[in-house]
Design an enzyme around this catalytic site. Structure first.
Site, PDB file in Angstrom:
ATOM      1  N   SER A 137      -0.620   0.592  10.262  1.00 16.75           N
ATOM      2  CA  SER A 137      -0.745  -0.769  10.781  1.00 16.75           C
ATOM      3  C   SER A 137       0.609  -1.350  11.155  1.00 16.75           C
ATOM      4  O   SER A 137       0.698  -2.485  11.579  1.00 16.75           O
ATOM      5  CB  SER A 137      -1.384  -1.646   9.718  1.00 16.75           C
ATOM      6  OG  SER A 137      -0.610  -1.580   8.547  1.00 16.75           O
TER       7      SER A 137
ATOM      8  N   GLU B 158      -9.371   4.283   0.435  1.00 15.80           N
ATOM      9  CA  GLU B 158      -9.509   4.579   1.870  1.00 15.80           C
ATOM     10  C   GLU B 158      -8.433   5.552   2.371  1.00 15.80           C
ATOM     11  O   GLU B 158      -8.668   6.304   3.310  1.00 15.80           O
ATOM     12  CB  GLU B 158      -9.483   3.287   2.688  1.00 15.80           C
ATOM     13  CG  GLU B 158      -8.178   2.523   2.587  1.00 15.80           C
ATOM     14  CD  GLU B 158      -8.294   1.078   3.120  1.00 15.80           C
ATOM     15  OE1 GLU B 158      -9.326   0.446   2.890  1.00 15.80           O
ATOM     16  OE2 GLU B 158      -7.336   0.616   3.756  1.00 15.80           O
TER      17      GLU B 158
ATOM     18  N   GLU C 177     -12.365  -9.710   9.162  1.00 17.58           N
ATOM     19  CA  GLU C 177     -11.064  -9.075   9.432  1.00 17.58           C
ATOM     20  C   GLU C 177     -10.308 -10.026  10.363  1.00 17.58           C
ATOM     21  O   GLU C 177     -10.723 -10.247  11.500  1.00 17.58           O
ATOM     22  CB  GLU C 177     -11.268  -7.704  10.082  1.00 17.58           C
ATOM     23  CG  GLU C 177      -9.995  -7.041  10.589  1.00 17.58           C
ATOM     24  CD  GLU C 177      -8.927  -6.879   9.526  1.00 17.58           C
ATOM     25  OE1 GLU C 177      -9.139  -6.110   8.584  1.00 17.58           O
ATOM     26  OE2 GLU C 177      -7.863  -7.551   9.629  1.00 17.58           O
TER      27      GLU C 177
ATOM     28  N   GLU D 225      -5.259  -6.526   2.176  1.00 17.48           N
ATOM     29  CA  GLU D 225      -3.914  -6.881   2.663  1.00 17.48           C
ATOM     30  C   GLU D 225      -3.588  -8.299   2.205  1.00 17.48           C
ATOM     31  O   GLU D 225      -3.251  -9.184   3.002  1.00 17.48           O
ATOM     32  CB  GLU D 225      -3.802  -6.758   4.194  1.00 17.48           C
ATOM     33  CG  GLU D 225      -4.066  -5.366   4.722  1.00 17.48           C
ATOM     34  CD  GLU D 225      -5.557  -5.042   4.807  1.00 17.48           C
ATOM     35  OE1 GLU D 225      -6.339  -5.923   5.173  1.00 17.48           O
ATOM     36  OE2 GLU D 225      -5.949  -3.906   4.474  1.00 17.48           O
TER      37      GLU D 225
ATOM     38  N   GLU E  57       0.826  -1.216   0.000  1.00 17.70           N
ATOM     39  CA  GLU E  57       0.000   0.000   0.000  1.00 17.70           C
ATOM     40  C   GLU E  57       0.861   1.267   0.000  1.00 17.70           C
ATOM     41  O   GLU E  57       0.984   1.949   1.013  1.00 17.70           O
ATOM     42  CB  GLU E  57      -0.958  -0.047   1.194  1.00 17.70           C
ATOM     43  CG  GLU E  57      -1.897  -1.247   1.080  1.00 17.70           C
ATOM     44  CD  GLU E  57      -2.845  -1.397   2.256  1.00 17.70           C
ATOM     45  OE1 GLU E  57      -2.954  -0.468   3.061  1.00 17.70           O
ATOM     46  OE2 GLU E  57      -3.468  -2.470   2.358  1.00 17.70           O
TER      47      GLU E  57
ATOM     48  N   HIS F 267     -17.931 -10.043   6.071  1.00 24.29           N
ATOM     49  CA  HIS F 267     -16.623  -9.439   6.325  1.00 24.29           C
ATOM     50  C   HIS F 267     -15.891 -10.207   7.412  1.00 24.29           C
ATOM     51  O   HIS F 267     -16.451 -10.455   8.480  1.00 24.29           O
ATOM     52  CB  HIS F 267     -16.772  -7.966   6.749  1.00 24.29           C
ATOM     53  CG  HIS F 267     -15.451  -7.280   6.922  1.00 24.29           C
ATOM     54  ND1 HIS F 267     -15.067  -6.653   8.071  1.00 24.29           N
ATOM     55  CD2 HIS F 267     -14.400  -7.161   6.070  1.00 24.29           C
ATOM     56  CE1 HIS F 267     -13.842  -6.158   7.920  1.00 24.29           C
ATOM     57  NE2 HIS F 267     -13.411  -6.458   6.713  1.00 24.29           N
TER      58      HIS F 267
HETATM   59  C1  NOJ Z   1      -8.259  -2.449   5.895  1.00 15.09           C
HETATM   60  C2  NOJ Z   1      -9.093  -2.607   4.685  1.00 15.09           C
HETATM   61  O1  NOJ Z   1      -8.398  -2.222   3.533  1.00 15.09           O
HETATM   62  C3  NOJ Z   1     -10.339  -1.780   4.871  1.00 15.09           C
HETATM   63  O2  NOJ Z   1     -11.106  -1.770   3.689  1.00 15.09           O
HETATM   64  C4  NOJ Z   1     -11.111  -2.309   6.045  1.00 15.09           C
HETATM   65  O3  NOJ Z   1     -12.229  -1.483   6.276  1.00 15.09           O
HETATM   66  C5  NOJ Z   1     -10.245  -2.320   7.292  1.00 15.09           C
HETATM   67  N1  NOJ Z   1      -8.997  -2.953   7.039  1.00 15.09           N
HETATM   68  C6  NOJ Z   1     -10.934  -3.038   8.428  1.00 15.09           C
HETATM   69  O4  NOJ Z   1     -11.025  -4.396   8.144  1.00 15.09           O
HETATM   70 CA    CA Z   2      -5.839  -1.897   3.266  1.00 16.24          CA
END
Ligand code: NOJ
Ligand code: CA
Length: 706
Positions: free
Chosen positions: A202, A514, A421, A490, A179, A419
């Site tokens: 991050s 984002e 994460e 990621e 990124e 989703h």
């Molecule tokens: C990074 C992701 O690119 C983003 O789209 C997401 O909202 C956040 N992580 C939380 O998972």
């Molecule tokens: Ca990201």
């Protein structure tokens, strides 16, 4: 056509080949089907394998050596003799279940050389070369070696030796992260080490040397375009390219594991991923190329019609703007994305909010809804050392009725996008894969956005190493069993696996939209998209999340989106992905007339034509939608306003298209007047020519409906 040639002594090879294989005085040669590209292979005096690539008779990649270093065995550096060579030509056509085009021609000539060490231990190595009209690829095969069951690779040394100090579009060879903003420098000016200063929200920065990630794209002084990447990255680690700025040489440097102390471990026999080089006279041909997918195995999943390409909205941008939060407890997740004060904002993923988005989607021809922050664990995700066992992919927060949201969506024709994460705790995720996917299957949910924010647990593993490559693959293979498609953020870079496992629908793997909401390191620059299209996009579909209408963003005075509204629309065509987000909040779309373009634009294409473009300057793409035959055109420019001319010779003869043209207003500018947009409706037929003015950071979007 297949021919085999056997040789006993490498020294005789060159001479014999001259007479029976090629008209070149050197080594083994194959030409691309159109004869324009050739690969020459040979051994030097020390028995070291090397290759040379020519384009139009001129050297495109100069003498480049190949080698490996192992943990237990002596390195492979030379001392080889050529045993035999096989020649083959394949010409087939295959169909993408969804994609930039329906039919893909896979036409190449192949040469497989069999090498053996002259001295003990007389190890064998096979190298497969393929010459296509749009580039080349090669891969190594390690056959059975006596007494060796498992090979531990400490590094691979594949050279890509450049013929000059080409202009290069690059991001650093970070083992954890793609990124970045792109750099444009000469090869001699590549300075990836400057990124060693920690700068990521991050903490995912791991750069060990002056290297770049792939795809890396270059342009020679003579105007030839090259892009180096890899195809079919399977059970191996990702390849970065170490830059020798003095000798203008790029050399493979594999992502390692500090935990395990090596780069790759494999049982013999095995084949490495393909090392690929796109070669093109025209920048746009890079984008039209199918080199990477062609170097992968055919579809293994069969009928995948359970997934349908779609546009989607999401409870997502509002978190990135700090309007709402992922976590129900409203604690730390706001901090990492710079939201407002606790108390001012609430939890985003509520049943009520989801229904509001579903209503908006249903009214605007948008088929999907992504909901982030729906499950327990968000109070302890990014930034925490101990993230193992935190996220639960089954249990919703108390204010989110998952079943009710699914039911309501179904009633309105909007499918939920799940989703997950993982916060880079892949072992926690793997433990829950089956239960999480079984839940989705029961609810009729066919896609999930996955995420890997943060440093990988266990420590010493990196996002792009073999261990994680295998994790990402396990996710694809397991989810496929439940008829689930993956949009990974990621991620590991795309290497064309989507041909084999079409449920690899999209991924991030770049500095996405984002960043425009919160990056302290600046927004994506105006040149971002005109570079991304010729670099990152060569590796496959992108989840870029276009469609910001609230320009400039009212919640974020210190951040900007460096595009006009017209360019936000253009992104739906310029960027390819079988899922395309309309990322902004429903209230920011309101009944804006430009929303009509998002309603109309396709997501699945019969064919794609790159009309024009220069890397870092601008790009103009036309795509024909499957089934409808409607065409859509998108163009995006950098910081310079420019005039572009489009000849509509791609349209079908004898048809009249109802065109809606969304163009920058005369006074539009990404910085002080991004909203200025003119919408014009006219009829267009094949062959017509029109000129358009793009604003600085501007764009153009056209729908051509029948
Ligand atoms: C990074 C992701 O690119 C983003 O789209 C997401 O909202 C956040 N992580 C939380 O998972
Ligand atoms: Ca990201």
């Amino acid at each position: 056509m297949k021919r085999t040639i056997f040789y006993l002594l490498s020294l005789t090879v060159a001479f014999m080949l001259t007479s029976c294989q090629s008209n070149s005085p050197e080594g083994f040669i194959i030409d691309s089907p159109d004869g324009n590209i050739s690969i020459e292979f040979d051994l030097n005096g020390a028995g070291v394998p090397f290759y040379v690539v020519k384009h139009g008779g001129n050297v495109a990649i100069d003498t480049s050596k190949m080698g490996f270093e192992f943990q237990k065995q002596q390195a492979i550096k030379g001392g080889f003799a050529i045993q035999s060579a096989d020649f083959n030509e394949i010409n087939e056509t295959w169909e993408m279940p969804w994609g930039e085009q329906r039919e893909v021609i896979n036409h190449y000539k192949e040469m497989v050389v069999d090498l053996e060490e002259v001295d003990a231990p007389n190890r064998e190595l096979k190298i497969y070369f393929r010459a296509y009209d749009d580039g080349i690829g090669f891969r190594y095969e390690f056959p059975e070696w006596e007494g060796v069951e498992e090979l531990i690779i400490m590094d691979e040394f594949t050279e890509f030796n450049m013929t000059g100090d080409h202009t290069c579009w690059w991001i650093p060879g970070d083992w954890d992260n793609y990124e970045y903003k792109y750099n444009t420098t000469k090869i001699s000016g590549i300075d990836a080490i400057k990124y060693l200063v920690p700068n990521s929200h991050s903490g995912r920065v791991h750069i060990v040397e002056n290297s770049v990630n792939t795809p890396v794209t270059l342009k020679t002084e003579d105007g030839l375009y090259l892009s180096i990447h890899e195809a079919n990255l399977t059970d191996y680690s990702g390849m970065t390219l170490k830059v020798d700025t003095a000798n203008l040489d790029l050399v493979s440097s594999l992502v390692g594991s500090d935990r395990l102390g090596y780069k790759v471990k494999r049982a013999l026999p095995f084949k490495t991923p393909w090392r690929t080089i796109h070669i093109a006279d025209r920048a746009g041909d890079l984008i039209e190329s199918n080199l990477i997918v062609n170097m992968n195995e055919p579809n293994r999943l069969g009928d995948v019609s359970w997934f349908e390409p779609m546009k989607y909205v999401g409870i997502w941008w509002e978190m990135h703007l700090g309007v709402s939060t992922w976590d129900y407890e409203i604690t730390q997740s706001m901090n990492s994305f710079g939201g407002g004060d606790a108390g001012e904002v609430g939890h985003g993923a509520t049943t009520e909010n989801a229904k509001r988005y579903i209503d908006f989607a249903a009214a605007n021809n948008i088929g999907g809804l992504l909901v982030e922050g729906w499950n327990t664990g968000w109070d302890r995700w990014a930034g925490f050392e101990d993230r193992e066992g935190v996220f639960d992919f089954i249990t919703p927060y108390p204010d989110y009725d998952l079943e009710e949201v699914v039911r309501y969506g179904r009633e309105k024709g909007v499918e939920l996008i799940m989703h997950h994460e993982t916060s880079s705790a892949p072992r926690t995720y793997e433990q829950q894969l089956d239960t999480a996917y079984a839940l989705m299957q029961r609810l009729g949910i066919h896609s999930v956005k996955t995420g890997y924010v943060g440093k990988i647990i266990p420590k010493g593993e990196y996002h792009h190493g073999q261990w994680m490559v295998n994790h990402y693959r396990k996710v694809l293979e397991t989810s496929a069993k439940y008829e689930i498609a993956i949009n990974a953020h990621e991620p590991i870079k795309g290497t064309g696996i989507r041909r084999t496992l079409p449920n690899a629908i999209a991924r991030e793997g770049l500095r996405g939209q984002e960043y425009n909401a919160w990056s302290k390191d600046g927004s994506n620059p105006t040149e971002h998209i005109p570079i991304v299209a010729f670099t990152r996009m060569l590796s496959g579909p992108i989840d870029y999340t276009p469609g910001v209408f609230d320009l400039p963003i009212k919640q974020r005075e210190n951040n900007s989106v460096m595009t006009t509204l017209a360019q936000q629309l253009a992104l739906y065509v310029v960027i390819y992905g079988p899922i395309q987000m309309a990322c902004d909040l429903p209230e920011n779309y309101g009944d804006h007339p430009a929303l009509q373009f998002i309603r109309d634009v396709g997501v699945d294409w019969e064919q794609t034509k790159v009309l024009d473009g220069e890397i870092g300057d601008f790009v103009t793409i036309a795509r024909e939608e499957r089934e409808t035959g409607n065409w859509f055109v998108g163009s995006a420019t950098d910081e310079n306003g420019r005039e572009i001319t489009i000849t509509f010779d791609f349209l079908e003869e004898g048809k009249t298209y109802q065109a809606a043209i969304y163009k920058d207003g005369a006074d539009a500018h990404w910085d002080d007047n991004p909203q200025s947009l003119d919408i014009e409706k006219i009829e267009i037929t094949k062959g017509q020519e029109m000129t358009f003015q793009l604003a600085p950071g501007g764009g153009l979007a056209i729908s051509l409906m029948q």
